[in-house]
Design an enzyme around this catalytic site. Structure first.
Site, short mmCIF file in Angstrom:
data_model
loop_
_atom_site.label_atom_id
_atom_site.label_comp_id
_atom_site.label_asym_id
_atom_site.label_seq_id
_atom_site.Cartn_x
_atom_site.Cartn_y
_atom_site.Cartn_z
N ASP A 10 0.80 -1.24 0.02
CA ASP A 10 -0.06 -0.05 -0.09
C ASP A 10 1.03 1.22 -0.12
O ASP A 10 2.20 1.07 0.20
CB ASP A 10 -0.90 0.00 1.27
N SER A 11 0.52 2.37 -0.28
CA SER A 11 1.11 3.69 -0.23
C SER A 11 1.57 4.09 1.31
O SER A 11 2.25 4.77 1.56
CB SER A 11 0.35 4.93 -0.79
N TYR A 42 -0.83 8.22 -2.61
CA TYR A 42 -0.80 8.08 -4.18
C TYR A 42 -1.95 8.72 -4.72
O TYR A 42 -2.10 9.18 -5.85
CB TYR A 42 -1.11 6.48 -4.26
N GLY A 43 -3.36 8.72 -3.81
CA GLY A 43 -4.51 9.15 -4.39
C GLY A 43 -4.66 10.51 -4.98
O GLY A 43 -5.61 10.71 -5.68
N THR A 75 -6.36 2.81 -4.51
CA THR A 75 -6.11 3.75 -5.71
C THR A 75 -5.28 2.81 -6.61
O THR A 75 -5.46 2.85 -7.91
CB THR A 75 -5.15 4.71 -5.01
N THR A 187 -8.09 1.79 1.70
CA THR A 187 -7.80 0.99 2.69
C THR A 187 -7.49 1.68 4.10
O THR A 187 -7.44 1.26 5.03
CB THR A 187 -6.63 0.06 2.25
N1 DGL Z 1 -4.62 3.17 1.03
C1 DGL Z 1 -4.87 4.03 -0.33
C2 DGL Z 1 -6.18 3.43 -1.02
O1 DGL Z 1 -6.47 2.50 -0.68
C3 DGL Z 1 -4.14 5.10 -0.66
C4 DGL Z 1 -4.24 6.26 0.03
C5 DGL Z 1 -3.34 7.33 -0.70
O2 DGL Z 1 -2.15 6.86 -0.80
O3 DGL Z 1 -3.88 8.17 -1.22
O4 DGL Z 1 -6.43 4.10 -1.81
#
Ligand code: DGL
Length: 271
Positions: A10-11, A42-43, A75, A187
Site C-alpha cells: 500500500d502507499s 498516491y491518491g 488507488t 484501505t
Molecule cells: N490506502 C490507499 C488507498 O486505498 C491510498 C491512500 C493514498 O495513498 O492516497 O487508496
C-alpha cells in the site's frame, strides 16, 4: 503447499487492514508488507505516477520471492488495468472486486456509496465493478482525500473533532442519496470506521476492502493448493520507505502488536 510469503503493499498504513484479517484467516502464512510511506499519498497523483509506483512496489515484493501479490490499496487497484493484472506470472488481487462483490450482496435498497481517494473516485472503478454485478444498482462515489493524511497523522480516535468535522462534510451527499451500504474504498478508511459509522448511522453496512480482499486471497491460495504447510507460526516482515518509528507506532495501535523489530527502511532510490 507453498511456503513462500504473501506480498502485500500500500502507499502507507492502510494495507495493514488487509494484513490484520490475513493473520486471523491464515495464521501460518508469512507476510511481506511494503508501505510506501515516503511517497504517500498516491491518491492525489496522476494515473501515470500511480502506475509507475505500483510497478516498483510489485517488483520489490517479487524480489522477496512472494507467492502472491495483494494490492491493498484502493488507488492502485482502481488504476491498474485488468489486462496488466491478468498477465502477472503470480496470483494477484486488488481490493475493488472483492469489496464490490460484498457491497452488491449487502445492499437491500440497491443504493451503494463508495468513498475513496480522488484517483479512485475519478476512475469510477467501484461503480463499474458493482454495475457489472448488479446493473440496477445506484452508485454514488465521493472522494475523501483528507481522510488519508488524517489517518497517517494519527487523527483516528472516534471522538477526534477534526476528523469528525471532515467526515460530516464529506459524507453528506451519501446520506442524501440514502445509501444503505458504503464501501470504505480506500484501505486507510476502515481505521476511522467508528467515525464514519457515527456520521452515517447504524443502519448503513460498511464494507472494509482490506478485509474482503484478505478473504478473497485466502480462497485463491486454498484453491491453487498454495497455502503454507501446517504447524508453522507465520511471521510478518514490514518494509517502509520513510520513518520506521512512525510506522511502528501506528502499526502497534492498529494491529495490536509490537512490530518495531520487524520493520526495515527501504530507499525509494533502490526500488
Ligand atoms: N490506502 C490507499 C488507498 O486505498 C491510498 C491512500 C493514498 O495513498 O492516497 O487508496
Amino acid at each position: 503447499m507453498d511456503n513462500r510469503p504473501i506480498g502485500v503493499f500500500d502507499s502507507g498504513l492502510g494495507g495493514l487492514t488487509a494484513v490484520k484479517e490475513l493473520r486471523l484467516l491464515l495464521p501460518e502464512e508469512d507476510i511481506v508488507y511494503f508501505g510506501d510511506t515516503g511517497r504517500v499519498p498516491y491518491g492525489t497523483r496522476s494515473r501515470e505516477t500511480i502506475l509507475h509506483y505500483a510497478a516498483q512496489d510489485i517488483a520489490f515484493l517479487q524480489q522477496k520471492q512472494v507467492k502472491m501479490v495483494i494490492a491493498a490499496c484502493g488507488t492502485v487497484s482502481s488504476v491498474l488495468p485488468e489486462e496488466t493484472a491478468k498477465a502477472f506470472p503470480f496470483p494477484y488481487t486488488g481490493v475493488v472486486a472483492p469489496a464490490s462483490i460484498a457491497a452488491a450482496a449487502a445492499t437491500k435498497n440497491g443504493k451503494i456509496g463508495a468513498i475513496g481517494t480522488t484517483a479512485t473516485i475519478r476512475s469510477r472503478s467501484y461503480e463499474r465493478a458493482i454495475k457489472a454485478l448488479s446493473p440496477e444498482a445506484e452508485v454514488t462515489g465521493v472522494a475523501c482525500p483528507l481522510f488519508v493524511p488524517l489517518v497517517e497523522n494519527g487523527y483516528i480516535a472516534r471522538d477526534n473533532e477534526v476528523t469528525r468535522l471532515v467526515a460530516r462534510d464529506y459524507l453528506t451527499p451519501l446520506k442524501e442519496a440514502k445509501v444503505d451500504t458504503l464501501i470504505l474504498g480506500c484501505t486507510h478508511f476502515p481505521i476511522i470506521r467508528g467515525i464514519v459509522e457515527d456520521v452515517m448511522g447504524k443502519g448503513v453496512a460498511l464494507i472494509d476492502p482490506g478485509a474482503e480482499t484478505a478473504h478473497c486471497a485466502a480462497d485463491t491460495l486454498r484453491r491453487a493448493g498454495m497455502l503454507h504447510e501446517t504447524g508453522h507460526t507465520g511471521r510478518c516482515s514490514f518494509y517502509v520507505s520513510d520513518d520506521i518509528d512512525g510506522f511502528a507506532d501506528a502499526a502497534l495501535l492498529f494491529l495490536g502488536q509490537r512490530v518495531r523489530d520487524d520493520v526495515t527502511l527501504v530507499s525509494t532510490d533502490n526500488l
